[in-house]
Every structure is written in C-alpha cells, then in structure tokens.
Design a protein around this motif. Structure first.
Motif, PDB file in Angstrom:
ATOM      1  N   ASP A 235     -11.170 -27.083  51.382  1.00  0.00           N
ATOM      2  CA  ASP A 235     -11.434 -27.976  52.341  1.00  0.00           C
ATOM      3  C   ASP A 235     -10.148 -28.996  52.740  1.00  0.00           C
ATOM      4  O   ASP A 235     -10.044 -29.458  53.892  1.00  0.00           O
ATOM      5  CB  ASP A 235     -12.793 -28.621  52.417  1.00  0.00           C
ATOM      6  N   VAL A 236      -9.623 -29.332  51.657  1.00  0.00           N
ATOM      7  CA  VAL A 236      -8.605 -30.514  51.691  1.00  0.00           C
ATOM      8  C   VAL A 236      -7.112 -29.687  51.334  1.00  0.00           C
ATOM      9  O   VAL A 236      -6.032 -30.067  52.253  1.00  0.00           O
ATOM     10  CB  VAL A 236      -8.931 -31.605  50.786  1.00  0.00           C
ATOM     11  N   ALA A 237      -7.188 -28.996  50.408  1.00  0.00           N
ATOM     12  CA  ALA A 237      -5.706 -28.564  50.069  1.00  0.00           C
ATOM     13  C   ALA A 237      -5.238 -27.348  50.951  1.00  0.00           C
ATOM     14  O   ALA A 237      -4.384 -27.011  51.121  1.00  0.00           O
ATOM     15  CB  ALA A 237      -5.462 -27.889  48.833  1.00  0.00           C
ATOM     16  N   GLY A 238      -6.524 -26.779  51.639  1.00  0.00           N
ATOM     17  CA  GLY A 238      -6.120 -25.518  52.329  1.00  0.00           C
ATOM     18  C   GLY A 238      -5.983 -24.464  51.677  1.00  0.00           C
ATOM     19  O   GLY A 238      -4.977 -23.446  52.375  1.00  0.00           O
ATOM     20  N   CYS A 239      -6.335 -24.217  50.519  1.00  0.00           N
ATOM     21  CA  CYS A 239      -6.006 -23.072  49.685  1.00  0.00           C
ATOM     22  C   CYS A 239      -7.344 -22.110  49.251  1.00  0.00           C
ATOM     23  O   CYS A 239      -8.326 -22.502  49.321  1.00  0.00           O
ATOM     24  CB  CYS A 239      -5.247 -23.359  48.611  1.00  0.00           C
ATOM     25  N   LEU A 240      -6.909 -20.843  48.886  1.00  0.00           N
ATOM     26  CA  LEU A 240      -8.102 -20.126  48.333  1.00  0.00           C
ATOM     27  C   LEU A 240      -8.392 -20.396  47.020  1.00  0.00           C
ATOM     28  O   LEU A 240      -7.580 -20.075  45.807  1.00  0.00           O
ATOM     29  CB  LEU A 240      -7.655 -18.678  48.362  1.00  0.00           C
ATOM     30  N   PRO A 241      -9.467 -20.759  46.587  1.00  0.00           N
ATOM     31  CA  PRO A 241      -9.967 -21.163  45.085  1.00  0.00           C
ATOM     32  C   PRO A 241     -10.313 -19.899  44.379  1.00  0.00           C
ATOM     33  O   PRO A 241     -11.158 -19.049  44.845  1.00  0.00           O
ATOM     34  CB  PRO A 241     -11.195 -22.242  45.278  1.00  0.00           C
ATOM     35  N   LEU A 242      -9.793 -19.629  43.279  1.00  0.00           N
ATOM     36  CA  LEU A 242     -10.025 -18.646  42.452  1.00  0.00           C
ATOM     37  C   LEU A 242     -10.400 -18.991  40.961  1.00  0.00           C
ATOM     38  O   LEU A 242      -9.500 -19.508  40.223  1.00  0.00           O
ATOM     39  CB  LEU A 242      -9.106 -17.725  42.305  1.00  0.00           C
ATOM     40  N   ILE A 243     -11.527 -18.861  40.606  1.00  0.00           N
ATOM     41  CA  ILE A 243     -12.114 -19.469  39.107  1.00  0.00           C
ATOM     42  C   ILE A 243     -11.484 -18.412  38.140  1.00  0.00           C
ATOM     43  O   ILE A 243     -11.559 -17.235  38.167  1.00  0.00           O
ATOM     44  CB  ILE A 243     -13.597 -19.335  39.201  1.00  0.00           C
TER      45      ILE A 243
ATOM     46  N   SER B 256      -8.168 -39.475  47.273  1.00  0.00           N
ATOM     47  CA  SER B 256      -8.167 -38.238  46.762  1.00  0.00           C
ATOM     48  C   SER B 256      -7.543 -37.460  48.014  1.00  0.00           C
ATOM     49  O   SER B 256      -6.719 -36.535  47.603  1.00  0.00           O
ATOM     50  CB  SER B 256      -9.763 -37.601  46.748  1.00  0.00           C
ATOM     51  N   ARG B 257      -7.705 -37.484  49.346  1.00  0.00           N
ATOM     52  CA  ARG B 257      -7.208 -36.678  50.192  1.00  0.00           C
ATOM     53  C   ARG B 257      -5.817 -36.562  50.196  1.00  0.00           C
ATOM     54  O   ARG B 257      -5.278 -35.537  50.353  1.00  0.00           O
ATOM     55  CB  ARG B 257      -7.576 -37.123  51.656  1.00  0.00           C
ATOM     56  N   PRO B 258      -4.888 -37.461  50.095  1.00  0.00           N
ATOM     57  CA  PRO B 258      -3.323 -37.336  50.131  1.00  0.00           C
ATOM     58  C   PRO B 258      -3.025 -36.673  48.689  1.00  0.00           C
ATOM     59  O   PRO B 258      -2.054 -35.975  49.057  1.00  0.00           O
ATOM     60  CB  PRO B 258      -2.815 -38.487  50.094  1.00  0.00           C
ATOM     61  N   LEU B 259      -3.730 -36.646  47.867  1.00  0.00           N
ATOM     62  CA  LEU B 259      -3.405 -35.894  46.684  1.00  0.00           C
ATOM     63  C   LEU B 259      -3.531 -34.541  46.547  1.00  0.00           C
ATOM     64  O   LEU B 259      -2.747 -33.834  46.475  1.00  0.00           O
ATOM     65  CB  LEU B 259      -4.078 -36.570  45.374  1.00  0.00           C
ATOM     66  N   PHE B 260      -4.835 -34.278  47.185  1.00  0.00           N
ATOM     67  CA  PHE B 260      -4.928 -32.545  47.298  1.00  0.00           C
ATOM     68  C   PHE B 260      -3.986 -32.094  48.554  1.00  0.00           C
ATOM     69  O   PHE B 260      -3.626 -30.674  48.427  1.00  0.00           O
ATOM     70  CB  PHE B 260      -6.469 -32.389  47.693  1.00  0.00           C
ATOM     71  N   THR B 261      -3.800 -32.840  49.518  1.00  0.00           N
ATOM     72  CA  THR B 261      -2.928 -32.180  50.645  1.00  0.00           C
ATOM     73  C   THR B 261      -1.668 -32.224  50.125  1.00  0.00           C
ATOM     74  O   THR B 261      -0.976 -31.089  50.557  1.00  0.00           O
ATOM     75  CB  THR B 261      -3.118 -33.412  51.799  1.00  0.00           C
ATOM     76  N   ALA B 262      -1.008 -33.109  49.295  1.00  0.00           N
ATOM     77  CA  ALA B 262       0.184 -32.871  48.967  1.00  0.00           C
ATOM     78  C   ALA B 262       0.454 -31.682  48.210  1.00  0.00           C
ATOM     79  O   ALA B 262       1.173 -30.795  47.800  1.00  0.00           O
ATOM     80  CB  ALA B 262       0.793 -34.118  48.030  1.00  0.00           C
ATOM     81  N   PHE B 263      -0.580 -31.608  47.114  1.00  0.00           N
ATOM     82  CA  PHE B 263      -0.712 -30.433  46.382  1.00  0.00           C
ATOM     83  C   PHE B 263      -0.687 -29.051  47.059  1.00  0.00           C
ATOM     84  O   PHE B 263      -0.221 -28.081  46.918  1.00  0.00           O
ATOM     85  CB  PHE B 263      -1.967 -30.519  45.250  1.00  0.00           C
ATOM     86  N   GLY B 264      -1.640 -28.999  48.168  1.00  0.00           N
ATOM     87  CA  GLY B 264      -1.525 -27.659  49.102  1.00  0.00           C
ATOM     88  C   GLY B 264      -0.388 -27.453  49.635  1.00  0.00           C
ATOM     89  O   GLY B 264      -0.110 -26.522  49.781  1.00  0.00           O
ATOM     90  N   ASP B 265       0.526 -28.479  50.011  1.00  0.00           N
ATOM     91  CA  ASP B 265       1.581 -28.248  50.919  1.00  0.00           C
ATOM     92  C   ASP B 265       2.646 -27.697  49.865  1.00  0.00           C
ATOM     93  O   ASP B 265       3.318 -26.697  50.102  1.00  0.00           O
ATOM     94  CB  ASP B 265       2.219 -29.615  51.198  1.00  0.00           C
ATOM     95  N   ALA B 266       2.709 -28.020  48.528  1.00  0.00           N
ATOM     96  CA  ALA B 266       3.539 -27.571  47.513  1.00  0.00           C
ATOM     97  C   ALA B 266       3.132 -26.078  47.107  1.00  0.00           C
ATOM     98  O   ALA B 266       4.107 -25.187  46.985  1.00  0.00           O
ATOM     99  CB  ALA B 266       3.196 -28.524  46.253  1.00  0.00           C
TER     100      ALA B 266
END
Length: 258
Positions: free
Chosen positions: A34-42, A232-242
């Motif tokens: 929802d925040v990083a915009g990535c597909l989570p895989l356990i 939290s939001r800017p941290l996960f957003t930046a990670f998703g961009d990376a």
C-alpha cells in the motif's frame, strides 16, 4: 504494470505449540503493497529451502523484518546467556550474508528492529542483550499488556543528524516513534553510520556508508500504521522508489548526508 517484488523475511513460529510455520506480519505486507507499491513475497529464512543467490535473482529488494528471536551472539563473537533470549540460527544463516551480498551488488534492503540489528552484525558490529541494563538507558521493550494500538503507540523522540540522510528523508531533525525492542547496538559495524538516536542515546537509525543502493534500517517499527504515519510513509515510499529503480535495471540514487 507489474510491481517489483520485495522479499519479506519470515520468522519461524509454531501454531498451537506444535505445527511449525514461517510467517510474516500482515502489517509488513500492507506497508509494502500500500505504501511502497511493491509485491510482497514471504521468504522462509532457512538455508534448507532457499539460498541467498536464488533470493537475489527472484526479488528486487528485501524487507528485513522484526521478530522475537535475536541474532545469535556467536555471530558477533560472544557467548550466549539467558539475557540473549531465543534465537533463530536459520534466519541468521540467510539474512547476514544477504545484507553483505545486497551491499556488494547495490540491491536495496530496508531493516526493521531485528533487521536493524542484523545489518549491524552483518557488518561486524556488536549488540547488547538488554540495553535497559546499561547506565542511563530506558526500557525500550514493548509494553506487556494493552491493545495493538497501545503497544505500538508513539513513545519517544528520535533525533537525526542535522543535514543527514534521515533528516532530509523525513523533513525534520526530530520525530516521534514507537519502541518495541530489548537489544541494541553497542559497537557499529564497518561502514555502519548511526544517523538517529533516542533521547537516551540508543541508536535508532542507520545506513551503510559508501553503499551503491538503499541500505536504510531503523530500530523502531514503521510498518505499524504505515499508510497514515508521517514518519513511516516517507521511509517506505523511498524504499519503494529504490526497488522500482532496481527492477528497471537502474541503481537508485543513494541517500547520502548533505
């Protein structure tokens, strides 16, 4: 458009005290989707089932999650004691070399709580089993009672290096965070830059100096209420961009101090 894949490091649990399983909290998956915009895989963090090389080929980035078991002290040259708590040697065998491999390759990862400690140990740093026992330190452990909202409530400030990576990412030199950990960094590992501290000087945020990719880690739990929390939001957003940059065949611009 296909979302980039983030491998979420799972922890070992037993259902009904008898059925072994690997699991990851849904708040981790929610933060990634929802925040990083990535597909989570356990990811089952056990070398019997996966290898670091395979994981790096399948995943674009990694979330080093929190968890009750601690990094085994033998990984940083110390003997285990009762204070060190429970361990997960299988997870150690995956995550510690994974951190080093991601650093070498420039592949992004984000560390949370135990993940924060794993990054430090992977780079040759040390931990203390109970930082509340150190002079001048507070108890950073999760409150034993209460609702999830109460246990994950914002409990102390974290101050960042002025002009540093986290200051620029958050847009503030000081933020409020939750705290749910017993162990903490004593000696930073090679290249580990402590960039944030609690009010009692406990290390709370780090990155790896000279890294070609995203290597941020925090001691608190930003995955809780990640959609709405302004820290939290800017941290996960930046990670998703990376992670998206990596998936596109690029190495994302490294977050560095000003």
């Amino acid at each position: 458009m296909t979302r980039p894949v983030v491998g979420i490091i799972a922890n070992q649990y037993q259902i009904d005290n008898r059925y072994p399983t690997h699991a990851g909290g849904t708040i981790n998956s929610s933060a990634m989707a929802d925040v990083a915009g990535c597909l989570p895989l356990i990811i089952p963090a056990d070398p019997r089932y996966v290898s670091v090389a395979e994981l790096m080929d399948v995943c674009d980035g990694f979330l080093l999650t929190g968890g009750r078991p601690n990094v085994h002290p033998e990984e940083y040259g110390e003997e285990p004691t009762e204070a060190h708590g429970a361990f997960d040697r299988a997870r150690d065998a995956i995550t510690l070399p994974l951190v080093r491999a991601c650093l070498e390759r420039g592949q992004p990862f984000l560390g949370i709580c135990r993940g924060f400690q794993e990054v430090n140990v992977a780079m040759g740093g040390t931990l203390h089993p109970e930082i509340r026992d150190l002079p001048g330190r507070d108890n950073h452990r999760m409150p034993p009672e209460g609702t999830m909202d109460e246990q994950f409530a914002l409990r102390h400030k974290v101050r960042f290096t002025p002009g540093g990576v986290f200051h620029r990412l958050m847009g503030a030199e000081e933020v409020m965070t939750n705290t749910l950990h017993g162990q903490g960094i004593v000696r930073p590992g090679h290249g580990v830059v402590i960039d944030g501290w609690a009010h009692d000087d406990t290390p709370e945020a780090l990155y790896l100096d000279g890294a070609r990719g995203f290597t941020l880690a925090v001691q608190w739990h930003p995955e809780y209420n990640a959609t709405n929390d302004p820290v939290s939001r800017p941290l996960f957003t930046a990670f998703g961009d990376a992670v998206r940059a990596w998936a596109a065949g690029q190495v994302a611009p490294v977050l560095r101090s000003a």
